[in-house]
Each structure stands twice: as C-alpha cells, then as structure tokens.
Design an enzyme around this catalytic site. Structure first.
Site, PDB file in Angstrom:
ATOM      1  N   TYR A 151       0.796  -1.149   0.079  1.00  0.00           N
ATOM      2  CA  TYR A 151      -0.006   0.031   0.152  1.00  0.00           C
ATOM      3  C   TYR A 151       0.915   1.281   0.019  1.00  0.00           C
ATOM      4  O   TYR A 151       0.672   2.170  -0.805  1.00  0.00           O
ATOM      5  CB  TYR A 151      -1.077  -0.013   1.094  1.00  0.00           C
ATOM      6  CG  TYR A 151      -1.772   1.015   1.137  1.00  0.00           C
ATOM      7  CD1 TYR A 151      -2.936   1.376   0.352  1.00  0.00           C
ATOM      8  CD2 TYR A 151      -1.740   2.050   2.179  1.00  0.00           C
ATOM      9  CE1 TYR A 151      -3.844   2.446   0.175  1.00  0.00           C
ATOM     10  CE2 TYR A 151      -2.509   3.359   2.236  1.00  0.00           C
ATOM     11  CZ  TYR A 151      -3.525   3.438   1.238  1.00  0.00           C
ATOM     12  OH  TYR A 151      -4.436   4.667   1.480  1.00  0.00           O
ATOM     13  N   LYS A 155       1.216   4.281  -3.138  1.00  0.00           N
ATOM     14  CA  LYS A 155       0.711   5.773  -3.038  1.00  0.00           C
ATOM     15  C   LYS A 155       2.039   6.416  -3.303  1.00  0.00           C
ATOM     16  O   LYS A 155       1.775   7.490  -3.851  1.00  0.00           O
ATOM     17  CB  LYS A 155       0.215   5.995  -1.658  1.00  0.00           C
ATOM     18  CG  LYS A 155      -1.117   5.230  -1.326  1.00  0.00           C
ATOM     19  CD  LYS A 155      -2.232   5.852  -2.168  1.00  0.00           C
ATOM     20  CE  LYS A 155      -3.584   5.368  -2.000  1.00  0.00           C
ATOM     21  NZ  LYS A 155      -4.633   5.583  -3.044  1.00  0.00           N
TER      22      LYS A 155
HETATM   23  N1  NAP Z   1      -9.660   5.846   4.862  1.00  0.00           N
HETATM   24  C1  NAP Z   1      -8.548   6.312   5.197  1.00  0.00           C
HETATM   25  O1  NAP Z   1      -8.024   6.349   6.370  1.00  0.00           O
HETATM   26  C2  NAP Z   1      -7.805   6.418   4.171  1.00  0.00           C
HETATM   27  C3  NAP Z   1      -6.528   7.335   4.335  1.00  0.00           C
HETATM   28  C4  NAP Z   1      -5.683   7.756   3.233  1.00  0.00           C
HETATM   29  C5  NAP Z   1      -6.044   7.518   1.927  1.00  0.00           C
HETATM   30  N2  NAP Z   1      -7.291   6.772   1.916  1.00  0.00           N
HETATM   31  C6  NAP Z   1      -7.627   6.656   0.319  1.00  0.00           C
HETATM   32  O2  NAP Z   1      -8.773   7.142  -0.081  1.00  0.00           O
HETATM   33  C7  NAP Z   1      -9.109   6.424  -0.946  1.00  0.00           C
HETATM   34  C8  NAP Z   1     -10.855   5.801  -0.445  1.00  0.00           C
HETATM   35  O3  NAP Z   1     -10.840   4.996   0.603  1.00  0.00           O
HETATM   36  P1  NAP Z   1     -11.939   4.781   1.514  1.00  0.00           P
HETATM   37  O4  NAP Z   1     -11.490   4.982   2.956  1.00  0.00           O
HETATM   38  O5  NAP Z   1     -13.002   5.617   1.053  1.00  0.00           O
HETATM   39  O6  NAP Z   1     -12.057   3.104   1.320  1.00  0.00           O
HETATM   40  P2  NAP Z   1     -13.347   2.173   1.222  1.00  0.00           P
HETATM   41  O7  NAP Z   1     -14.274   2.649   1.927  1.00  0.00           O
HETATM   42  O8  NAP Z   1     -12.721   0.784   1.202  1.00  0.00           O
HETATM   43  O9  NAP Z   1     -13.928   2.401  -0.355  1.00  0.00           O
HETATM   44  C9  NAP Z   1     -12.809   2.062  -1.433  1.00  0.00           C
HETATM   45  C10 NAP Z   1     -13.720   2.549  -2.813  1.00  0.00           C
HETATM   46  O10 NAP Z   1     -12.908   2.072  -3.735  1.00  0.00           O
HETATM   47  C11 NAP Z   1     -13.637   1.195  -4.718  1.00  0.00           C
HETATM   48  N3  NAP Z   1     -12.761   0.080  -5.329  1.00  0.00           N
HETATM   49  C12 NAP Z   1     -11.791  -0.879  -5.112  1.00  0.00           C
HETATM   50  N4  NAP Z   1     -11.439  -1.280  -6.129  1.00  0.00           N
HETATM   51  C13 NAP Z   1     -12.122  -0.753  -7.114  1.00  0.00           C
HETATM   52  C14 NAP Z   1     -11.935  -1.193  -8.444  1.00  0.00           C
HETATM   53  N5  NAP Z   1     -11.057  -2.155  -8.962  1.00  0.00           N
HETATM   54  N6  NAP Z   1     -12.629  -0.107  -9.538  1.00  0.00           N
HETATM   55  C15 NAP Z   1     -13.383   0.784  -8.798  1.00  0.00           C
HETATM   56  N7  NAP Z   1     -13.487   0.966  -7.565  1.00  0.00           N
HETATM   57  C16 NAP Z   1     -13.053   0.226  -6.601  1.00  0.00           C
HETATM   58  C17 NAP Z   1     -14.703   0.247  -3.684  1.00  0.00           C
HETATM   59  O11 NAP Z   1     -15.491  -0.228  -4.334  1.00  0.00           O
HETATM   60  P3  NAP Z   1     -16.631  -1.507  -3.955  1.00  0.00           P
HETATM   61  O12 NAP Z   1     -17.614  -1.026  -2.970  1.00  0.00           O
HETATM   62  O13 NAP Z   1     -16.787  -2.037  -5.363  1.00  0.00           O
HETATM   63  O14 NAP Z   1     -15.627  -2.268  -3.324  1.00  0.00           O
HETATM   64  C18 NAP Z   1     -14.904   1.704  -2.591  1.00  0.00           C
HETATM   65  O15 NAP Z   1     -15.875   2.317  -3.400  1.00  0.00           O
HETATM   66  C19 NAP Z   1      -8.558   5.110  -1.410  1.00  0.00           C
HETATM   67  O16 NAP Z   1      -7.678   5.475  -2.241  1.00  0.00           O
HETATM   68  C20 NAP Z   1      -7.678   5.230  -0.202  1.00  0.00           C
HETATM   69  O17 NAP Z   1      -6.277   4.557  -0.343  1.00  0.00           O
HETATM   70  C21 NAP Z   1      -8.133   6.383   2.599  1.00  0.00           C
END
Ligand code: NAP
Length: 225
Positions: A151, A155
């Site tokens: 991961y 990034k």
């Molecule tokens: N949460 C945190 O603390 C955090 C911190 C820093 C960065 N981020 C970044 O923020 C972004 C969103 O994270 P989140 O926390 O919202 O995660 P999340 O709740 O797990 O949501 C991830 C999203 O990505 C989608 N996804 C995964 N694989 C995909 C694919 N092949 N094609 C299209 N969509 C896909 C999932 O869709 P499905 O419903 O179909 O699985 C879901 O809508 C990510 O890039 C993550 O790295 C998150």
C-alpha cells in the site's frame, strides 16, 4: 456548472465527497463497480466503472460523453489496502493486486478520460493518495506502525505519477489529496477522522480552479512528498 467523476464512490470517502459536492451544485458522477449496491443520494449519478478493466473504463467514457458531454474534474479515488502481511512474507501477487488498482487503475482512467477533460474549460485531475506514501515521512520513522510493502509503495508511485502528469500536462490542474486516517471500511472504521474531515481536502481540490498544479495537500495544507 462543474461536472466531476469520482472513482470508487460506492462507499467511504468517495461516496461522502460525492454527496458533499452534489449538495454544492456540482454534477457528480459516482464511479462504482456495482452501481446498484452503492449508497448514494438521488442527486448523484452512479456509473459502472471498474478501474482495473479496460472495457469498463471505455464504457464509462462513452456514458459520460453521452450524458454530460464534457468533464471538468476526474477524481482518482478508488483504492485498496490489500492483505497487508509483513514485508518479508509479501508475495509478488499481493503487491501486483494493490498496484493494479492504486497505480495502474488511475493511469488507465486518466488516459481514457483526458479527451473529455480537455474538452472542458479548466480540466482538473485529483489524485487521492495517502501520507503513508510519503517517502519523506516513511523514511523519518513517522509511520513505524505501518510495516507493509504494497500500500505505501502504491501511494508513493501514485504521487510520482501525479508529479509527472503535472509537469507534462500544463493545461491540466493536478492536485494530490491526502485524506488522513478516516473511519471507513478500508480500516475497519478505526480511522480517527470523520468522513467530513476525511473529505475536506478532496472537496476543496475539486472546487479549486486556480492551483498551482502539482501540489500534495491535506486538510491542514501542503504535505511532504
Ligand atoms: N480511509 C482512510 O483512512 C484513508 C487514508 C488515506 C487515504 N485513503 C484513500 O482514500 C481512498 C478511498 O478510501 P476509503 O477509505 O473510502 O476506502 P473504502 O471505504 O474501502 O472504499 C474504497 C472504494 O474503492 C472502490 N474500489 C476498490 N477497487 C476498485 C476497482 N477496481 N474499481 C473501482 N472501484 C474500486 C470500492 O468499491 P467497492 O464498493 O466495489 O469495493 C470503494 O468504493 C483510497 O484511495 C484510499 O487509499 C484512505
């Protein structure tokens, strides 16, 4: 009227940003692997989009073209953490899976949507990264509690892609956003920030038309690469 497409908007940060932006008058297209399973309000349009699939992305381009015509902002938000074993136990396939979604996915989607973005007046590209991808912060020992290969590497690669897009696409405003540790399924809802806090930088980047291009931002401001 601003038009924005957010990938990975079925839940979490993408879905919440979609809701906030739609409430501010942005026409939001929410890219979802399964649009029927997404939890979205009526003013957000779900659109089928799997960032790992060429045919799915090509179909999404056609749908955006036929429904809204041009696109002002593309948000590459879809991301996965992967299985997260210790580095010495991590297999090539485990790394490949994360890179396919978090790095190759944004390249596929950006390349496919660039013509529609360029048809807009001020094209913007927003890349959702993580401070776990900061070489500076990782090397300084800030993230000692995150001993995983795939991961953070994905990034870090996304950050470099963003720098290269910013340098080579002078007509496109490129902004990297770092949400911060936010309570979503991604981390079993252990994140310490609310969804509002975790989407502040993303929402601001979508609405920003001034730039400059090539910045890495969190809700607190500029972040180290
Ligand atoms: N949460 C945190 O603390 C955090 C911190 C820093 C960065 N981020 C970044 O923020 C972004 C969103 O994270 P989140 O926390 O919202 O995660 P999340 O709740 O797990 O949501 C991830 C999203 O990505 C989608 N996804 C995964 N694989 C995909 C694919 N092949 N094609 C299209 N969509 C896909 C999932 O869709 P499905 O419903 O179909 O699985 C879901 O809508 C990510 O890039 C993550 O790295 C998150």
């Amino acid at each position: 009227m601003t038009t924005a497409l957010i990938t990975g908007a079925s839940r979490g940060i993408g879905a919440h940003a979609a809701r906030r932006l739609a409430a501010q008058g942005v026409t939001v297209l929410a890219g979802c692997r399964d649009p029927h399973a997404a939890d979205l309000p009526e003013d957000v349009r779900p659109i089928a989009l799997d960032v790992t699939d060429d045919a799915s992305v090509a179909a999404a381009v056609k749908e955006v073209e036929s429904t809204v015509g041009t696109l002002d902002v593309l948000v590459n938000n879809a991301g996965i953490a992967g299985t997260q074993p210790e580095p010495a136990d991590t297999t090539p396939d485990e790394v490949r899976e994360v890179l396919e979604t978090n790095v190759v996915g944004p390249v596929r989607v950006t390349r496919a949507f660039l013509p529609l973005l360029r048809a807009a007046g001020r094209p913007r590209l927003v890349m959702v990264s993580s401070q776990l991808g900061s070489l500076d912060l990782m090397d300084s020992g800030r993230w000692q509690n995150y001993p995983h290969l795939a991961y953070p590497s994905s990034k870090a690669a996304l950050n470099m892609l963003s720098i290269m897009y910013a340098k080579t696409l002078p007509d496109v405003l490129v902004t990297v956003v770092n949400p911060g540790y936010t309570a979503t399924e991604f981390n079993g809802f252990r994140g310490t920030q609310t969804l509002d806090e975790g989407t502040d930088a993303l929402v601001a980047a979508v609405l920003d038309v001034d730039g400059p291009s090539g910045r890495s931002l969190s809700r607190e401001g500029v972040t180290p690469w």
